[in-house]
Design a protein around this motif. Structure first.
Motif, mmCIF file in Angstrom:
data_model
loop_
_atom_site.group_PDB
_atom_site.id
_atom_site.type_symbol
_atom_site.label_atom_id
_atom_site.label_comp_id
_atom_site.label_asym_id
_atom_site.label_seq_id
_atom_site.Cartn_x
_atom_site.Cartn_y
_atom_site.Cartn_z
ATOM 1 N N VAL A 4 10.050 -46.386 13.341
ATOM 2 C CA VAL A 4 11.611 -45.499 13.176
ATOM 3 C C VAL A 4 11.428 -44.953 11.708
ATOM 4 N N GLY A 5 11.437 -46.198 10.738
ATOM 5 C CA GLY A 5 11.557 -45.977 9.295
ATOM 6 C C GLY A 5 10.520 -45.114 9.060
ATOM 7 N N GLY A 6 9.060 -45.469 9.284
ATOM 8 C CA GLY A 6 7.938 -44.802 8.938
ATOM 9 C C GLY A 6 7.849 -43.251 9.204
ATOM 10 N N TYR A 7 8.416 -42.882 10.363
ATOM 11 C CA TYR A 7 8.469 -41.636 10.806
ATOM 12 C C TYR A 7 9.581 -40.794 10.016
ATOM 13 N N MET A 8 10.615 -41.572 9.861
ATOM 14 C CA MET A 8 11.822 -40.965 9.229
ATOM 15 C C MET A 8 11.252 -40.412 7.632
ATOM 16 N N VAL A 9 10.497 -41.410 6.998
ATOM 17 C CA VAL A 9 10.044 -40.955 5.725
ATOM 18 C C VAL A 9 9.066 -40.038 5.736
ATOM 19 N N LYS A 10 8.130 -39.814 6.745
ATOM 20 C CA LYS A 10 7.298 -38.846 7.239
ATOM 21 C C LYS A 10 8.076 -37.522 7.043
ATOM 22 N N LYS A 47 22.315 -46.471 -1.049
ATOM 23 C CA LYS A 47 22.359 -45.330 -0.799
ATOM 24 C C LYS A 47 22.537 -44.544 -2.138
ATOM 25 N N VAL A 48 21.625 -43.667 -2.431
ATOM 26 C CA VAL A 48 22.006 -42.976 -3.752
ATOM 27 C C VAL A 48 23.204 -41.754 -3.483
ATOM 28 N N ARG A 87 25.492 -41.456 4.525
ATOM 29 C CA ARG A 87 25.210 -42.621 5.579
ATOM 30 C C ARG A 87 25.219 -41.901 6.799
ATOM 31 N N GLU A 88 26.213 -41.297 7.391
ATOM 32 C CA GLU A 88 26.487 -40.795 8.552
ATOM 33 C C GLU A 88 25.162 -40.208 8.980
ATOM 34 N N ALA A 89 24.734 -39.001 7.991
ATOM 35 C CA ALA A 89 23.777 -38.092 8.399
ATOM 36 C C ALA A 89 22.376 -38.876 8.572
ATOM 37 N N LEU A 90 22.134 -39.879 7.590
ATOM 38 C CA LEU A 90 20.902 -40.949 7.846
ATOM 39 C C LEU A 90 21.027 -41.538 9.126
ATOM 40 N N ASP A 91 22.143 -42.052 9.614
ATOM 41 C CA ASP A 91 22.247 -42.763 10.956
ATOM 42 C C ASP A 91 21.951 -41.760 12.034
ATOM 43 N N ARG A 92 22.623 -40.622 11.940
ATOM 44 C CA ARG A 92 22.267 -39.687 13.068
ATOM 45 C C ARG A 92 20.741 -39.283 13.046
ATOM 46 N N PHE A 93 20.269 -39.055 11.794
ATOM 47 C CA PHE A 93 18.543 -38.832 11.765
ATOM 48 C C PHE A 93 17.877 -40.038 12.097
#
Length: 66
Positions: free
Chosen positions: A47-53, A7-8, A13-19
């Motif tokens: 899931v990963g692709g939609y997160m990026v979108k 992670k940059v 981390r917690e926010a990305l997990d919730r997302f």
């Protein structure tokens, strides 16, 4: 072998997990805490692709509002 997925901003981390769980719920992927080996590669990739979108859409909206 070390992971290249660092992670940059480690505090995010917690926010990305919730997302991640929010996105999985939106697209109907039964992602749960802990082991998810029963999910297909397609489901996990979705899931990963939609997160990026969604992140790109958010960044574009922020750029338009500047």
């Amino acid at each position: 072998m070390s992971s290249r997925n660092r992670k940059v901003v480690p505090e995010a981390r917690e926010a990305l997990d919730r997302f991640k769980y929010e996105v999985a719920n939106e697209i109907g992927v039964p992602l749960k805490q802990g082991y998810n080996g029963d999910l297909t590669s397609y489901q996990n990739g979705s899931v990963g692709g939609y997160m990026v979108k969604k992140m790109i859409e958010s960044a574009e909206r922020n750029l338009m509002n500047q």
